[in-house]
Design a protein around this motif. Sequence first.
Motif, PDB file in Angstrom:
ATOM      1  N   TYR A 121       0.848  -1.190   0.000  1.00 25.13           N
ATOM      2  CA  TYR A 121       0.000   0.000   0.000  1.00 25.13           C
ATOM      3  C   TYR A 121       0.885   1.241   0.000  1.00 25.13           C
ATOM      4  O   TYR A 121       1.925   1.272   0.651  1.00 25.13           O
ATOM      5  CB  TYR A 121      -0.910  -0.012   1.233  1.00 25.13           C
ATOM      6  N   ASN A 122       0.477   2.243  -0.769  1.00 21.28           N
ATOM      7  CA  ASN A 122       1.293   3.450  -0.867  1.00 21.28           C
ATOM      8  C   ASN A 122       0.530   4.723  -0.492  1.00 21.28           C
ATOM      9  O   ASN A 122       1.059   5.823  -0.642  1.00 21.28           O
ATOM     10  CB  ASN A 122       1.868   3.592  -2.282  1.00 21.28           C
ATOM     11  N   LEU A 123      -0.706   4.588  -0.027  1.00 18.61           N
ATOM     12  CA  LEU A 123      -1.502   5.739   0.402  1.00 18.61           C
ATOM     13  C   LEU A 123      -1.720   5.681   1.909  1.00 18.61           C
ATOM     14  O   LEU A 123      -2.085   4.628   2.447  1.00 18.61           O
ATOM     15  CB  LEU A 123      -2.866   5.760  -0.296  1.00 18.61           C
ATOM     16  N   TYR A 124      -1.491   6.788   2.570  1.00 12.41           N
ATOM     17  CA  TYR A 124      -1.680   6.869   4.016  1.00 12.41           C
ATOM     18  C   TYR A 124      -2.228   8.241   4.372  1.00 12.41           C
ATOM     19  O   TYR A 124      -2.086   9.202   3.615  1.00 12.41           O
ATOM     20  CB  TYR A 124      -0.357   6.626   4.756  1.00 12.41           C
ATOM     21  N   ALA A 175      -2.600  10.450   1.186  1.00 15.27           N
ATOM     22  CA  ALA A 175      -1.381  11.074   0.688  1.00 15.27           C
ATOM     23  C   ALA A 175      -0.449  10.031   0.075  1.00 15.27           C
ATOM     24  O   ALA A 175      -0.414   8.869   0.491  1.00 15.27           O
ATOM     25  CB  ALA A 175      -0.664  11.813   1.809  1.00 15.27           C
ATOM     26  N   LEU A 176       0.314  10.488  -0.928  1.00 19.40           N
ATOM     27  CA  LEU A 176       1.234   9.646  -1.688  1.00 19.40           C
ATOM     28  C   LEU A 176       2.619  10.264  -1.638  1.00 19.40           C
ATOM     29  O   LEU A 176       2.776  11.487  -1.761  1.00 19.40           O
ATOM     30  CB  LEU A 176       0.745   9.549  -3.136  1.00 19.40           C
ATOM     31  N   GLY A 177       3.661   9.433  -1.471  1.00 14.74           N
ATOM     32  CA  GLY A 177       5.028   9.920  -1.441  1.00 14.74           C
ATOM     33  C   GLY A 177       5.492  10.387  -2.811  1.00 14.74           C
ATOM     34  O   GLY A 177       5.222   9.744  -3.827  1.00 14.74           O
ATOM     35  N   ILE A 178       6.204  11.515  -2.854  1.00 10.67           N
ATOM     36  CA  ILE A 178       6.688  12.087  -4.113  1.00 10.67           C
ATOM     37  C   ILE A 178       8.113  12.591  -3.920  1.00 10.67           C
ATOM     38  O   ILE A 178       8.467  13.087  -2.857  1.00 10.67           O
ATOM     39  CB  ILE A 178       5.764  13.248  -4.583  1.00 10.67           C
ATOM     40  N   ASN A 179       8.942  12.422  -4.970  1.00 12.23           N
ATOM     41  CA  ASN A 179      10.303  12.960  -4.983  1.00 12.23           C
ATOM     42  C   ASN A 179      10.379  14.050  -6.048  1.00 12.23           C
ATOM     43  O   ASN A 179      10.000  13.822  -7.201  1.00 12.23           O
ATOM     44  CB  ASN A 179      11.328  11.869  -5.283  1.00 12.23           C
ATOM     45  N   ALA A 207      -7.108   5.614  13.992  1.00  7.07           N
ATOM     46  CA  ALA A 207      -7.729   6.553  13.062  1.00  7.07           C
ATOM     47  C   ALA A 207      -6.948   6.715  11.763  1.00  7.07           C
ATOM     48  O   ALA A 207      -7.408   7.377  10.845  1.00  7.07           O
ATOM     49  CB  ALA A 207      -7.886   7.919  13.736  1.00  7.07           C
ATOM     50  N   THR A 208      -5.759   6.117  11.672  1.00  8.46           N
ATOM     51  CA  THR A 208      -4.953   6.223  10.446  1.00  8.46           C
ATOM     52  C   THR A 208      -5.544   5.335   9.353  1.00  8.46           C
ATOM     53  O   THR A 208      -5.862   4.179   9.591  1.00  8.46           O
ATOM     54  CB  THR A 208      -3.506   5.797  10.722  1.00  8.46           C
ATOM     55  N   HIS A 209      -5.693   5.910   8.143  1.00  6.13           N
ATOM     56  CA  HIS A 209      -6.221   5.099   7.047  1.00  6.13           C
ATOM     57  C   HIS A 209      -5.141   4.850   5.986  1.00  6.13           C
ATOM     58  O   HIS A 209      -4.120   5.539   5.941  1.00  6.13           O
ATOM     59  CB  HIS A 209      -7.462   5.756   6.419  1.00  6.13           C
ATOM     60  N   TYR A 210      -5.401   3.862   5.148  1.00  9.46           N
ATOM     61  CA  TYR A 210      -4.403   3.447   4.165  1.00  9.46           C
ATOM     62  C   TYR A 210      -5.102   2.995   2.884  1.00  9.46           C
ATOM     63  O   TYR A 210      -6.309   2.762   2.854  1.00  9.46           O
ATOM     64  CB  TYR A 210      -3.535   2.316   4.728  1.00  9.46           C
ATOM     65  N   GLY A 211      -4.315   2.864   1.810  1.00  8.72           N
ATOM     66  CA  GLY A 211      -4.875   2.445   0.529  1.00  8.72           C
ATOM     67  C   GLY A 211      -3.792   2.299  -0.515  1.00  8.72           C
ATOM     68  O   GLY A 211      -2.591   2.299  -0.204  1.00  8.72           O
ATOM     69  N   LYS A 212      -4.211   2.188  -1.772  1.00 12.71           N
ATOM     70  CA  LYS A 212      -3.259   1.980  -2.857  1.00 12.71           C
ATOM     71  C   LYS A 212      -3.658   2.798  -4.085  1.00 12.71           C
ATOM     72  O   LYS A 212      -4.826   2.841  -4.465  1.00 12.71           O
ATOM     73  CB  LYS A 212      -3.190   0.491  -3.239  1.00 12.71           C
ATOM     74  N   PHE A 213      -2.658   3.450  -4.681  1.00  8.11           N
ATOM     75  CA  PHE A 213      -2.824   4.193  -5.933  1.00  8.11           C
ATOM     76  C   PHE A 213      -1.946   3.531  -6.976  1.00  8.11           C
ATOM     77  O   PHE A 213      -0.759   3.295  -6.746  1.00  8.11           O
ATOM     78  CB  PHE A 213      -2.412   5.651  -5.741  1.00  8.11           C
ATOM     79  N   GLU A 214      -2.525   3.206  -8.121  1.00 12.48           N
ATOM     80  CA  GLU A 214      -1.726   2.597  -9.187  1.00 12.48           C
ATOM     81  C   GLU A 214      -2.155   3.126 -10.546  1.00 12.48           C
ATOM     82  O   GLU A 214      -3.308   3.533 -10.741  1.00 12.48           O
ATOM     83  CB  GLU A 214      -1.834   1.071  -9.155  1.00 12.48           C
ATOM     84  N   MET A 215      -1.197   3.133 -11.474  1.00  9.53           N
ATOM     85  CA  MET A 215      -1.433   3.573 -12.843  1.00  9.53           C
ATOM     86  C   MET A 215      -1.576   2.351 -13.743  1.00  9.53           C
ATOM     87  O   MET A 215      -0.870   1.355 -13.574  1.00  9.53           O
ATOM     88  CB  MET A 215      -0.276   4.447 -13.318  1.00  9.53           C
ATOM     89  N   LEU A 216      -2.487   2.460 -14.720  1.00 13.83           N
ATOM     90  CA  LEU A 216      -2.744   1.365 -15.648  1.00 13.83           C
ATOM     91  C   LEU A 216      -2.760   1.879 -17.071  1.00 13.83           C
ATOM     92  O   LEU A 216      -3.195   3.009 -17.337  1.00 13.83           O
ATOM     93  CB  LEU A 216      -4.101   0.709 -15.343  1.00 13.83           C
TER      94      LEU A 216
END
Length: 493
Positions: A23-26, A34-38, A185-194
């Motif tokens: 999972y990459n969303l928190y 939110a998603l990590g970005i560089n 209370a922390t939530h999580y999920g996943k963002f992906e490109m297709l």
Amino acid sequence: MFTIRLCYFFLLFILNKSCCEEYNLYGEAGQAYALGINVGRPEQKLSVLVDTGSTTLAIASYARKDSNKYFRTENSTTIYNSGKEVRAKYSQGTWVGQLASDIVRFPSLKLIPEVRCDIALITKSHKFFMNGSGWQGLLGLAYLPVGAWGENVVVGSWLDSVEKVLNKPMSFKLKLCGVESLTNATHYGKFEMLDDSMASTSSDTMFRTPILRKRWYEVGVLSIRMSNHTNKSLNASLKSFDNNLTMDDTDNHYRDTCIKLNKEKSIVDSGTTNIRLPDSIFREVVNELRSAAQSSNILILDEFWYHGEAACWPEPQEWSLPSIAIDLLSTDADNQYFTLEIPPQNFMRVITAHNNSGESGSVSEYCYKLGLEAGGNETVLGYTAMEGLQVLFNRSAGWIGWLPSDCGPKARITGPHNFSMSLSLLCQLIKPVPDVAVSIKAAQWTLCAISIIAAAVLVYLLAPCIKMFFVRPLPRSQQISLSQAALVEQEAT
């Protein structure tokens, strides 16, 4: 023996990696995902909200009172700052910044290359960043018309830059899982490109709703009601209208509700927390929820239901309230729809979960807020309506797909349900709002008309000069003698 144990350890490690999804969303309570970005060179690690309600990649470039983490432009060797001012206004909050471009990479998106894209460097904001927020900006994923704006400025999007580099249209999927447990209370999920071709050949269990206008992700919301409501369902309530019979008050009410839900716009927005409803429909749904809570002997003050106040208990709550049903127009036919059933675990949102032990003993507090709010004339399906589901956004094909999920609350999708007349016509979903291409063409014709008018005015003003150029003048001596003779004669008389 040691070798056997070592092999067993590596086997467990491999199985764990293969079975456990990354999972990459928190996010913290009420702060979206939110998603990590560089960004830049050398890379600066930040976090941005994943927002389907806007278009621009916007990042803070200044220190705030509640956070000293931001993008330091002076440390990037690859940044180009145009110095042009851009700004954006959201349903909550505004910001002003400068248009720049830099190298952007999302470490968790392994198959997506780094790209140079437009970035709005936020230099000033108002009610945009939440106190203690763990993010420094947002990643807009909507269409270009709802991007940031400025004078003679077009702000491109990260998605458009990715598609240009890959030379193909891309879709994206959000899998939002909600909170990790009743006590967190922390939530999580996943963002992906297709790839769009992969998105179009997805599972048969997917239900698709059309994107009515390519600005925000505007969809046709036909009804929002309690799933175990004793009144008529959408199909039953519109039956008499469908058969061209005289409608009673209840039938008229359901048709009017459908029109109200889409009067201004109905959008799917991951950057908004709650399900936002037109004022009258909000009161109607909340009144039914409040009555259901009272019937279940759940005592909650009106401030919770109508004014967004939190309600707290010493123990986590297992909600027995009915689900909320949201009917969406289907892409398969204009007379079909499907239903999202949103359980109470979604809209009775946990915002704090504390279980502290001290000298005086154990102190517990679990606080909740209602995930519904009044929105004037607009309907917004915030991430409260998306948790426990997988939502696939196919931008180029113009549809949003909804699938069941293996994480989060037990949200359901039922359908498709058939109806024998056009739901777009019934709910007035077909509006005279121009699409992007039509708007551009209209602007071109307008510019052409203005150019013709300006040319005509210019010709009119220059007509004397043109006439003098083409008309042959009389000999200079004759002109002088005639004018002098006339002047002398006039003086003599």
